[in-house]
Structure formats: C-alpha cells, structure tokens
Design an enzyme around this catalytic site. Structure first.
Site, mmCIF file in Angstrom:
data_model
loop_
_atom_site.group_PDB
_atom_site.id
_atom_site.type_symbol
_atom_site.label_atom_id
_atom_site.label_comp_id
_atom_site.label_asym_id
_atom_site.label_seq_id
_atom_site.Cartn_x
_atom_site.Cartn_y
_atom_site.Cartn_z
ATOM 1 N N ASP A 44 0.839 -1.207 0.000
ATOM 2 C CA ASP A 44 0.000 0.000 0.000
ATOM 3 C C ASP A 44 0.875 1.259 0.000
ATOM 4 O O ASP A 44 0.366 2.390 -0.027
ATOM 5 C CB ASP A 44 -1.027 0.002 1.138
ATOM 6 C CG ASP A 44 -0.398 -0.034 2.513
ATOM 7 O OD1 ASP A 44 0.844 -0.121 2.613
ATOM 8 O OD2 ASP A 44 -1.159 0.030 3.505
ATOM 9 N N SER A 45 2.209 1.075 -0.035
ATOM 10 C CA SER A 45 3.106 2.210 -0.295
ATOM 11 C C SER A 45 2.776 2.821 -1.650
ATOM 12 O O SER A 45 3.242 3.907 -1.977
ATOM 13 C CB SER A 45 4.571 1.767 -0.252
ATOM 14 O OG SER A 45 4.793 0.681 -1.116
ATOM 15 N N ASP A 72 -1.139 -6.196 0.094
ATOM 16 C CA ASP A 72 -1.389 -5.475 1.340
ATOM 17 C C ASP A 72 -2.884 -5.225 1.480
ATOM 18 O O ASP A 72 -3.534 -4.848 0.500
ATOM 19 C CB ASP A 72 -0.713 -4.096 1.272
ATOM 20 C CG ASP A 72 0.439 -3.961 2.240
ATOM 21 O OD1 ASP A 72 0.494 -4.735 3.219
ATOM 22 O OD2 ASP A 72 1.281 -3.082 2.013
ATOM 23 N N LYS A 78 -1.326 -9.331 3.352
ATOM 24 C CA LYS A 78 -0.482 -8.795 4.438
ATOM 25 C C LYS A 78 -1.297 -7.808 5.267
ATOM 26 O O LYS A 78 -2.013 -6.967 4.717
ATOM 27 C CB LYS A 78 0.770 -8.105 3.881
ATOM 28 C CG LYS A 78 1.641 -7.491 4.984
ATOM 29 C CD LYS A 78 3.050 -7.175 4.518
ATOM 30 C CE LYS A 78 3.225 -5.857 3.853
ATOM 31 N NZ LYS A 78 2.825 -4.671 4.676
ATOM 32 N N GLU A 136 -1.147 -5.243 8.873
ATOM 33 C CA GLU A 136 -0.293 -4.600 9.876
ATOM 34 C C GLU A 136 -0.878 -4.817 11.264
ATOM 35 O O GLU A 136 -2.107 -4.773 11.434
ATOM 36 C CB GLU A 136 -0.191 -3.091 9.593
ATOM 37 C CG GLU A 136 0.567 -2.798 8.312
ATOM 38 C CD GLU A 136 0.731 -1.306 8.051
ATOM 39 O OE1 GLU A 136 0.464 -0.486 8.963
ATOM 40 O OE2 GLU A 136 1.138 -0.959 6.935
ATOM 41 N N GLU A 143 9.654 -3.933 10.064
ATOM 42 C CA GLU A 143 10.056 -2.651 9.465
ATOM 43 C C GLU A 143 10.643 -1.715 10.517
ATOM 44 O O GLU A 143 10.045 -1.506 11.589
ATOM 45 C CB GLU A 143 8.848 -1.981 8.773
ATOM 46 C CG GLU A 143 9.234 -0.644 8.128
ATOM 47 C CD GLU A 143 8.228 -0.106 7.110
ATOM 48 O OE1 GLU A 143 7.226 -0.786 6.823
ATOM 49 O OE2 GLU A 143 8.468 1.011 6.622
#
Ligand code: KIV
Length: 266
Positions: free
Chosen positions: A46-47, A85, A115, A117, A183
């Site tokens: 999602d960057s 993501d 993925k 978070e 990260e």
C-alpha cells in the site's frame, strides 16, 4: 527458475539458510521484471499511496485500488509468490468485514497471500484467515498505517517498545502467520526475534539478521529522488536515466530529428 514459488519453497529456503527476496511494486511490467530475474515474492504494497498516487501516506489507499494493482502485478508474475497489502480500514472494522475483504482480494486478484499490519489486536483475524485457507503475512515494528499514532516515520522497538514488538510477533506466529515483515526495527532486536522465529522474517530497515529482505521497486531503481531512508540502497539511478531520455526525446522532436525514416511507415 520456472517453478511457481509456494509457501513450501519459502520455508525450504528458511530451513536451508538461503535468503529470500521480496520487492514491493504495483504494475505489470515491473512485476514481470522481478519475476524474470527470480525474485521470490512480490508485494503489492500500500506504499503505492505515496509512490504511485503521490499521497502523503498509505492511509488513503482503497480496497479497489489494491485489487486493481494486484491484478496487474499478478499478470506479470508467473512464478513469484504474490502478496497483497490490505489497506487501512479494510480489516479493522469487524471480523466479518475483514474476512470478506481479504477473500475478495484473493479471489479477484488471485494473489497467494494477504499482508496485515499489527500484532495481538489482529491475531483472531489471522487465525480465521489461516483456517479458511488464506495465508497471512504480518507486519510489525514501524507500521505505516499507524503513522499518526507513532508520530511519523521512526525506528520502533527501542526501550519499552522492545517487549511490545516481541509480543506482537509471538501473537502473529501463534495465530498462524507464515511470514512477518519487520520494518524499522533495531538490528539486535531483529536478531533476537529471528533466532527464535518459526515464521519467515523479512526485513526492511531491520538489518541483515532475517530470512530475507524487501525493498520498494522505485527506491531500488532510483526513481524516488526526494527521500532516501538510511536502509534504502539504490541499485540504479533510474530517475537520472529517464530524465536524460526525456530531454533527448524533447530535443529530437523539436529539431525534427525524431522520427527519422527508420521510425516511419512507408
Ligand atoms: O507497502 C509496502 O510497500 C510495504 C513494504 C515497504 C514492506 O509494506
């Protein structure tokens, strides 16, 4: 190099101490390049909110954006293991909504895993997804979707935060996450986590003591010029190369050099 990468391939690499490579990217052509050179995993990160859409953070990315980009990446990645993501607020509201959204991404974009978070707070979801056949990659340490709580980009896991990161990783592993991205974690903590890990640990700004490394494609090829975090290594000066090509195109068109007869139809 033409066999499809699976969870089994990745665990075999971990077992044999062979490093795993992962690239975060968002389109067909870059995914195809990654696939061709044998990158193990492609993350549709999602960057893309910042790198592709030019936003300030990942928070604005929608589920539809992720499905769109994941489909393009999947078309380019024939053998790499593709992970998508889950964007902010697509899995935080309720378990039911999260399961439905993760299911959509897997069904519509045909990715191999999702993925998410977070740590303890998403462990029930991780357990449910894994039990219904959706492999889960966790993401701890600096978690970009929590940028407002964390107060900006920074290293996470020093001092009191150290125990939190350890607990989060443990919770994810117990819930069934097969891989976890670490990260911006201090490397001595990464080492400790790695030595006791049962999941595959992939680092970004977390030092060398992991099962593998991930970088964003556009950082690695030097297309992002504005910022260069300490952990980024530029393997090419992409922006300089592209800029030069554009300048030359402009000049040649303006001077009537391009197109020549060679580039024209008879
Ligand atoms: O969104 C992304 O690209 C990521 C990687 C940087 C790990 O989460």
């Amino acid at each position: 190099m033409d066999r499809q990468v699976t969870i089994r391939t990745l665990f075999q690499k971990k077992k044999e101490g062979k490093k795993i490579t992962m690239i975060s990217t968002y389109d067909y052509l870059s995914a195809k390049l990654c696939d061709e050179v044998g990158i193990d995993c492609i993350l549709v990160g999602d960057s893309l909110g910042m790198v592709f859409q030019g936003m300030e953070s990942t928070l604005h990315v929608s589920l539809e954006d992720m499905i769109y980009h994941a489909k393009a990446v999947r078309r380019g990645a024939k053998r790499s293991f593709v992970i998508a993501d889950m964007p902010f607020m697509s899995y935080q509201v309720s378990l039911e909504e999260a399961l439905r959204n993760c299911g959509r991404v897997v069904k519509e974009a045909q990715v191999n895993a999702v993925k998410l978070e977070g740590g303890e707070e998403i462990s029930e979801l991780v357990y449910r997804l894994t039990s219904i056949g959706i492999p889960v990659v966790g993401h701890v340490g600096f978690t970009p979707q929590s940028i407002n709580v964390l107060g900006g980009y920074r290293v996470v896991g020093k001092g009191e935060e150290r125990e939190r990161v350890k607990k989060d990783l443990k919770a994810l592993e117990e819930a069934g996450a097969f891989m976890v991205v670490l990260e911006a974690v201090p490397m001595d903590l990464t080492k400790e986590l790695w030595e006791n890990s049962r999941s595959i640990l992939i680092g970004i700004g977390a030092g060398p003591y992991c099962d593998g490394q991930v970088l964003v494609f556009h950082d690695l090829v030097g297309l992002v010029e504005e910022i260069k975090p300490k952990f980024v290594k530029r393997y090419a000066e992409g922006a300089k190369i592209f800029r030069q090509a554009l300048i030359q195109f402009k000049e040649e068109v303006e001077k009537g050099i391009y197109p020549s007869e060679e580039e024209s139809y008879g």
